[in-house]
Design a protein around this motif. Structure first.
Motif, PDB file in Angstrom:
ATOM      1  N   GLU A   1       0.799  -1.065   0.193  1.00  0.00           N
ATOM      2  CA  GLU A   1       0.192   0.122   0.078  1.00  0.00           C
ATOM      3  C   GLU A   1       0.408   0.960   0.098  1.00  0.00           C
ATOM      4  N   ARG A   2       1.544   1.221   1.216  1.00  0.00           N
ATOM      5  CA  ARG A   2       3.185   2.081   0.914  1.00  0.00           C
ATOM      6  C   ARG A   2       3.618   2.935  -0.663  1.00  0.00           C
TER       7      ARG A   2
ATOM      8  N   GLN B   1       2.515   1.676  -3.332  1.00  0.00           N
ATOM      9  CA  GLN B   1       1.802   1.795  -4.375  1.00  0.00           C
ATOM     10  C   GLN B   1       1.089   3.552  -4.729  1.00  0.00           C
ATOM     11  N   LYS B   2       1.073   4.800  -3.109  1.00  0.00           N
ATOM     12  CA  LYS B   2       0.343   5.425  -2.284  1.00  0.00           C
ATOM     13  C   LYS B   2       1.550   6.324  -2.939  1.00  0.00           C
ATOM     14  N   ASN B   3       3.212   6.276  -3.149  1.00  0.00           N
ATOM     15  CA  ASN B   3       3.776   6.555  -3.824  1.00  0.00           C
ATOM     16  C   ASN B   3       3.616   6.385  -4.959  1.00  0.00           C
TER      17      ASN B   3
END
Length: 122
Positions: free
Chosen positions: A53-54, A56-58
């Motif tokens: 998730e991190r 993908q977020k970045n």
């Protein structure tokens, strides 16, 4: 290269190792020990989700993990196939047992009601 991507790679390698250990347990027919390894695998999967998730977020490029993901996918597929084959074997054995118990129940209900020569109670 980010720290999250490196951490995700480490977690994926742990996940792959656990999958290999599960395969080994299946092949050695140590089914009682599977639950502990499956719970470990679930915890590792949750850890991987956080890093994914991190990443993908970045909007980071995680394409270098594709070969490792493919290895994991293939191993998981193999484990599922092994367990499915075992499940089918168990189903067949259960059918045999059920068939035998039905036959035994049928014959036990039709006991002779007359005494035999060796029955001294009559």
């Amino acid at each position: 290269m980010s720290l999250d991507l490196d951490n995700l790679e480490i977690v994926y390698k742990k996940y792959y190792e656990i999958s290999l250990q599960i395969k080994e347990l299946i092949e050695r027919k140590l089914y009682n020990e599977l639950a502990a390894f499956i719970s470990k695998k679930e915890m590792i999967f949750q850890e991987a989700q956080v890093f994914a998730e991190r990443i993908q977020k970045n909007n980071e490029d995680a394409s270098r993990l594709a070969p490792l993901c493919q290895l994991i996918h293939n191993q998981e597929k193999e484990n599922i196939e092994l367990l499915s084959a075992i499940r089918e074997d168990i189903k067949q054995e259960l059918r045999k047992v059920n068939k035998n118990s039905k036959l035994m129940n049928t014959y036990s209900l039709s006991e002779k009601k007359q005494g035999s020569i060796l029955d001294f109670r009559e």
